[in-house]
Design a protein around this motif. Structure first.
Motif, PDB file in Angstrom:
ATOM      1  N   UNK A  39     -10.713  15.506   5.388  1.00 47.73           N
ATOM      2  CA  UNK A  39     -10.455  14.078   5.188  1.00 47.73           C
ATOM      3  C   UNK A  39      -9.023  14.000   4.502  1.00 47.73           C
ATOM      4  N   UNK A  40      -8.811  14.905   3.179  1.00 51.57           N
ATOM      5  CA  UNK A  40      -7.453  15.245   2.561  1.00 51.57           C
ATOM      6  C   UNK A  40      -6.574  15.526   3.460  1.00 51.57           C
ATOM      7  N   UNK A  41      -6.532  16.460   4.519  1.00 49.02           N
ATOM      8  CA  UNK A  41      -5.706  16.879   5.439  1.00 49.02           C
ATOM      9  C   UNK A  41      -5.128  15.872   6.084  1.00 49.02           C
ATOM     10  N   UNK A  42      -6.179  14.921   6.970  1.00 48.66           N
ATOM     11  CA  UNK A  42      -5.874  14.033   7.760  1.00 48.66           C
ATOM     12  C   UNK A  42      -5.047  12.883   7.027  1.00 48.66           C
ATOM     13  N   UNK A  43      -5.501  12.384   5.889  1.00 45.42           N
ATOM     14  CA  UNK A  43      -4.881  11.424   5.337  1.00 45.42           C
ATOM     15  C   UNK A  43      -3.676  11.718   4.769  1.00 45.42           C
ATOM     16  N   UNK A  44      -3.474  12.862   4.496  1.00 47.57           N
ATOM     17  CA  UNK A  44      -1.997  13.417   3.771  1.00 47.57           C
ATOM     18  C   UNK A  44      -0.962  13.578   4.893  1.00 47.57           C
ATOM     19  N   UNK A  45      -1.536  13.918   6.067  1.00 46.53           N
ATOM     20  CA  UNK A  45      -0.551  13.853   7.207  1.00 46.53           C
ATOM     21  C   UNK A  45      -0.247  12.247   7.634  1.00 46.53           C
ATOM     22  N   UNK A  46      -1.155  11.471   7.481  1.00 42.30           N
ATOM     23  CA  UNK A  46      -0.680  10.197   7.717  1.00 42.30           C
ATOM     24  C   UNK A  46       0.241   9.561   6.583  1.00 42.30           C
ATOM     25  N   UNK A  47       0.216   9.978   5.414  1.00 38.53           N
ATOM     26  CA  UNK A  47       1.085   9.405   4.522  1.00 38.53           C
ATOM     27  C   UNK A  47       2.302  10.229   4.602  1.00 38.53           C
ATOM     28  N   UNK A  48       2.236  11.646   5.037  1.00 38.42           N
ATOM     29  CA  UNK A  48       3.625  12.286   5.299  1.00 38.42           C
ATOM     30  C   UNK A  48       4.555  11.823   6.386  1.00 38.42           C
ATOM     31  N   UNK A  49       3.899  11.377   7.514  1.00 37.39           N
ATOM     32  CA  UNK A  49       4.132  10.539   8.580  1.00 37.39           C
ATOM     33  C   UNK A  49       4.996   9.300   8.295  1.00 37.39           C
ATOM     34  N   UNK A  50       4.532   8.602   7.273  1.00 30.48           N
ATOM     35  CA  UNK A  50       4.830   7.388   7.108  1.00 30.48           C
ATOM     36  C   UNK A  50       6.301   7.497   5.665  1.00 30.48           C
ATOM     37  N   UNK A  51       6.394   8.747   5.442  1.00 29.40           N
ATOM     38  CA  UNK A  51       7.305   9.104   4.263  1.00 29.40           C
ATOM     39  C   UNK A  51       6.937   9.270   2.801  1.00 29.40           C
ATOM     40  N   UNK A  52       5.757   9.138   2.796  1.00 29.66           N
ATOM     41  CA  UNK A  52       5.000   9.267   1.284  1.00 29.66           C
ATOM     42  C   UNK A  52       4.477  10.435   1.184  1.00 29.66           C
ATOM     43  N   UNK A  53       5.660  11.642   1.043  1.00 33.02           N
ATOM     44  CA  UNK A  53       5.316  12.938   1.123  1.00 33.02           C
ATOM     45  C   UNK A  53       4.511  13.486  -0.183  1.00 33.02           C
ATOM     46  N   UNK A  54       5.203  12.805  -1.369  1.00 35.88           N
ATOM     47  CA  UNK A  54       4.531  13.242  -2.579  1.00 35.88           C
ATOM     48  C   UNK A  54       2.799  13.013  -2.591  1.00 35.88           C
ATOM     49  N   UNK A  55       2.398  12.160  -1.767  1.00 36.10           N
ATOM     50  CA  UNK A  55       0.889  12.248  -1.847  1.00 36.10           C
ATOM     51  C   UNK A  55       0.170  13.368  -1.505  1.00 36.10           C
ATOM     52  N   UNK A  56       0.956  14.375  -0.735  1.00 31.34           N
ATOM     53  CA  UNK A  56       0.200  15.604  -0.375  1.00 31.34           C
ATOM     54  C   UNK A  56      -0.342  16.425  -1.557  1.00 31.34           C
ATOM     55  N   UNK A  57       0.524  16.530  -2.662  1.00 33.94           N
ATOM     56  CA  UNK A  57       0.273  17.053  -3.733  1.00 33.94           C
ATOM     57  C   UNK A  57      -0.895  16.682  -4.702  1.00 33.94           C
ATOM     58  N   UNK A  58      -1.102  15.299  -4.678  1.00 31.37           N
ATOM     59  CA  UNK A  58      -2.211  14.596  -5.251  1.00 31.37           C
ATOM     60  C   UNK A  58      -3.429  14.869  -4.535  1.00 31.37           C
ATOM     61  N   UNK A  59      -3.431  14.936  -3.360  1.00 29.90           N
ATOM     62  CA  UNK A  59      -4.695  15.276  -2.378  1.00 29.90           C
ATOM     63  C   UNK A  59      -5.003  16.639  -2.658  1.00 29.90           C
ATOM     64  N   UNK A  60      -4.148  17.441  -2.763  1.00 26.22           N
ATOM     65  CA  UNK A  60      -4.372  18.990  -3.141  1.00 26.22           C
ATOM     66  C   UNK A  60      -5.103  19.079  -4.391  1.00 26.22           C
ATOM     67  N   UNK A  61      -4.537  18.283  -5.442  1.00 28.18           N
ATOM     68  CA  UNK A  61      -4.871  18.298  -6.774  1.00 28.18           C
ATOM     69  C   UNK A  61      -6.724  17.708  -6.760  1.00 28.18           C
TER      70      UNK A  61
END
Length: 165
Positions: A39-61
């Protein structure tokens, strides 16, 4: 909670090991972590695609925090208590999650099981001897405390009578 009262008189006449209940077995933990990672990877990819790449780190945390919390919980589950009754001694050994243990000995003739239950659902399981009380089994639920109090009182009665079979 496990019980073994089938030993011979020379061996332990009554022995119980009290463990904390854990509703999620290790296999369930692995499945849960796989699901959370997916779920974290799927939603992180979605945020990355729309340009909100910093969200990746928060999902990892978040995933790391959940993993650490469960590992600490499983480590705490290593704590247990061993209760042994023979005609000579009632021995309660408390083992912490770290492996450090404390042992308390009581004379089974003088030891009395004290179970008290409050209207709000709290219950206490204690051994009383010579005007002092020792609480144990604090991690058991009220029904388990009540059942164990009966089993321990029966074992103490047999020890006092010297009639372990």
């Amino acid at each position: 909670m496990t019980e073994d009262s089938t030993a011979t008189q020379e061996e332990r006449a009554f022995r119980a090991v009290l463990h904390q209940h854990r509703s999620l077995p290790p296999e369930g933990f692995v499945a849960l972590m796989v699901f959370i990672c997916f779920v974290s990877i799927a939603t992180s990819v979605a945020f990355f695609v729309i340009g909100a790449w910093p969200v990746l780190g928060f999902y990892g945390l978040d995933v790391l925090a959940i993993y650490v919390a469960f590992k600490l919980n499983y480590r705490a589950a290593k704590a247990h208590e061993v209760i042994e009754v023979t005609p000579e001694v009632l021995k309660i050994t408390q083992v912490a999650a770290t492996g450090k243990s404390r042992t308390f000995d009581f004379n089974p003739y003088w030891a009395r099981v004290r179970f008290s239950e409050w209207p709000d659902g709290r219950a206490f399981l204690k051994i009383a001897s010579h005007g002092k009380e020792f609480e144990f089994g604090t991690f058991l639920n009220p029904d388990e405390k009540k059942d164990f109090a009966k089993a321990l009182e029966n074992a103490l009665s047999l020890a006092r009578a010297g009639s372990f079979a």
